[in-house]
Write an enzyme that holds these catalytic residues in place. Structure first.
Site, PDB file in Angstrom:
ATOM      1  CE1 TYR A   6      -3.638  -2.603   0.407  1.00 26.87           C
ATOM      2  CE2 TYR A   6      -2.721  -2.850   2.962  1.00 26.87           C
ATOM      3  CZ  TYR A   6      -3.519  -3.324   1.808  1.00 26.87           C
ATOM      4  OH  TYR A   6      -4.489  -4.296   1.781  1.00 26.87           O
ATOM      5  CE1 TYR A 133      -8.817  -4.391   1.182  1.00 31.04           C
ATOM      6  CE2 TYR A 133      -9.163  -5.797   3.140  1.00 31.04           C
ATOM      7  CZ  TYR A 133      -8.409  -5.663   2.227  1.00 31.04           C
ATOM      8  OH  TYR A 133      -7.060  -6.056   1.941  1.00 31.04           O
ATOM      9  CG  ASP A 223     -14.600 -10.914   5.377  1.00 34.09           C
ATOM     10  OD1 ASP A 223     -13.796 -11.293   6.250  1.00 34.09           O
ATOM     11  OD2 ASP A 223     -13.971 -10.135   4.280  1.00 34.09           O
ATOM     12  CE  LYS A 250      -6.980  -7.467   8.752  1.00 35.05           C
ATOM     13  NZ  LYS A 250      -7.785  -7.581   7.870  1.00 35.05           N
TER      14      LYS A 250
HETATM   15  C1  LIG Z   1      -7.619  -8.082   6.378  1.00 30.07           C
HETATM   16  C2  LIG Z   1      -9.009  -8.466   5.749  1.00 30.07           C
HETATM   17  C3  LIG Z   1      -9.152  -9.510   4.778  1.00 30.07           C
HETATM   18  C4  LIG Z   1      -7.943  -9.858   4.014  1.00 30.07           C
HETATM   19  O1  LIG Z   1      -7.147 -10.786   5.074  1.00 30.07           O
HETATM   20  P1  LIG Z   1      -5.642 -10.962   4.575  1.00 30.07           P
HETATM   21  O2  LIG Z   1      -5.208 -12.029   5.594  1.00 30.07           O
HETATM   22  O3  LIG Z   1      -4.883  -9.760   4.684  1.00 30.07           O
HETATM   23  O4  LIG Z   1      -5.420 -11.580   3.262  1.00 30.07           O
HETATM   24  C5  LIG Z   1     -10.339  -9.844   4.231  1.00 30.07           C
HETATM   25  N1  LIG Z   1     -11.380  -9.422   4.886  1.00 30.07           N
HETATM   26  C6  LIG Z   1     -11.554  -8.450   5.607  1.00 30.07           C
HETATM   27  C7  LIG Z   1     -12.917  -8.019   6.391  1.00 30.07           C
HETATM   28  C8  LIG Z   1     -10.243  -7.881   6.338  1.00 30.07           C
HETATM   29  O5  LIG Z   1     -10.208  -6.985   7.141  1.00 30.07           O
END
Ligand SMILES: *Cc1c(COP(=O)(O)O)cnc(C)c1O
Length: 399
Positions: A6, A133, A223, A250
């Site tokens: 980024y 996102y 997600d 995460k």
């Molecule tokens: C960070 C994030 C992702 C991507 O995860 P990575 O481990 O960086 O590939 C997907 N969805 C959401 C909501 C996120 O915050």
């Protein structure tokens, strides 16, 4: 050289060099910084946690990794069992991958194939949210709505396979009315759209989405890569409204090793479980179910339960609300709070230029983006440290 994420590499500000980290603190050679970002929202128990370190070290003494193709092992089995018990409803079928983006890809692939396996060929579309996102890989970008990736849309033309709607019930109902027989999935970051600008919305939207997905037999994907493990003040948004597929990443490993899961309910799993070899889920990241990551995740979930993290998050929210109560400034658009997340949205992104260095000089690591000056601290933060983070945010506007 390192090509940093980024970043426009030309003229990039030198990153802070971290030589050690413990609890909520990052250490440079001569400074101690509270990490108000928790390393992209993942390090919920803090750095150098003795039990997390121990879990990883003990597993490394046996083996660090073996593939899940044709092999299995205790850490991945125990983590799957733990998640089955820890997650709500019948979210019991755990698919492992190495990052959140990949786990999102798996969820979308799963939802599409679920209908293909049943011979329903019309369902080629996904309903998603504006400002969403879901990660940086291609399908994740397509269901996402991040201005930074709009070059992809420009390159290929607008996608015929994804519709984006605002988080308004009216728009939701309208979309289902129009597209219901062509949708195989709806994907959302529930309650909190994090990377899209720390946007918060009501659970009533999710409840209505669940009803409509049931009515029209569309799979609902949460997600929770960012929102999972307490960040919104709920363990999971899935505790409030049950999705068909849940994605976690995460904080799954306490932020110690990159790993993620796509968790399917019984109905989704049954859509693959039959006598046709070609109905299998054809996916398998090389490092799926990595033993070190699984050991860290198991310990992290155990800590989440035994350290009463939900109470800590409640306390973080209380302190944040107290400290922000009478705070305002004409340059601020809105101050939003939810669980372990606070965001000061400014009217003009330029207002935040220079904030990172300002915070650094006051012992806080921060990384504002778009119009968002935010904090998503590790849950182990003490009151004094949290107040320091919030005071630093407020002090920026008092200059
Ligand atoms: C960070 C994030 C992702 C991507 O995860 P990575 O481990 O960086 O590939 C997907 N969805 C959401 C909501 C996120 O915050």
């Amino acid at each position: 050289m390192i090509w940093y994420p980024y970043e426009q590499m030309k003229g990039m500000k030198a990153p802070y060099q971290i030589v050690d980290a413990e609890g909520v603190y990052l250490y440079t050679k001569n400074r101690k910084l509270i990490d108000s970002v928790a390393s992209w929202w993942s390090v919920i128990h803090g750095y150098k946690h003795p039990e997390l370190n121990q879990a990883i070290l003990e597993q490394a003494e046996r083996f660090s990794h073996v593939m899940l193709g044709g092999l299995t092992h205790v850490p991945v089995q125990r983590l799957a069992e733990k998640l089955e018990q820890f997650l709500p409803g019948d979210l019991n079928h755990i698919f492992f991958s190495d990052s959140g983006s990949v786990a999102v890809e798996v969820a979308l692939k799963m939802a599409l194939q679920f209908y293909r396996n049943r011979g329903e060929k019309r369902r080629t579309m996904v309903l998603a949210l504006e400002h969403a996102y879901h990660g940086d890989t291609f399908k994740a970008m397509e269901v996402g709505d991040d201005a930074d990736y709009h070059f992809v849309m420009e390159a290929y033309g607008p996608s015929a396979y994804v519709k984006h709607i605002p988080t308004q019930i009216e728009a939701l109902e309208e979309a289902f009315e129009k597209y219901h027989d062509r949708l195989h999935a709806m994907i959302v970051e529930p309650l909190l759209q994090a990377a899209g600008g720390m946007r918060m919305y009501e659970v009533s939207f999710l409840r209505r989405a669940r009803e409509l997905c049931d009515q029209y037999e569309v799979l609902l994907i949460f997600d929770e890569v960012a929102t999972g493990f307490g960040r919104t003040g709920h363990r999971f948004a899935a505790d409030l409204v049950l999705p068909d597929i849940l994605v976690l990443g995460k904080a799954l490993t306490g932020g110690y090793i990159g790993h993620a899961v796509t968790v399917a309910n019984q109905k989704v799993f049954d859509g693959f479980y039959d006598d046709h070899a070609e109905h299998a889920l054809m996916h398998g990241p090389t490092f799926a179910g990595n033993a070190l990551a699984c050991s860290a995740a198991l310990k992290s979930i155990e800590l989440f339960e035994t350290q009463k993290e939900m109470e800590k998050i409640k306390r973080i929210e209380e302190i944040t609300r107290r400290e922000m109560m009478d705070f305002s400034d004409p340059r601020i658009q809105e101050i939003r709070m939810m669980g372990g997340c606070v965001c000061i949205e400014v009217k003009d992104a330029m207002t935040l230029k220079g904030y990172q260095q300002f915070a650094y000089e006051r012992g806080v690591f921060s990384r504002p983006f778009l119009q968002c000056l935010y904090a998503m601290v590790p849950y182990v933060i003490g009151e004094e440290e949290l107040v320091q983070v919030l005071d630093t945010m407020k002090a920026w506007f008092a200059r």
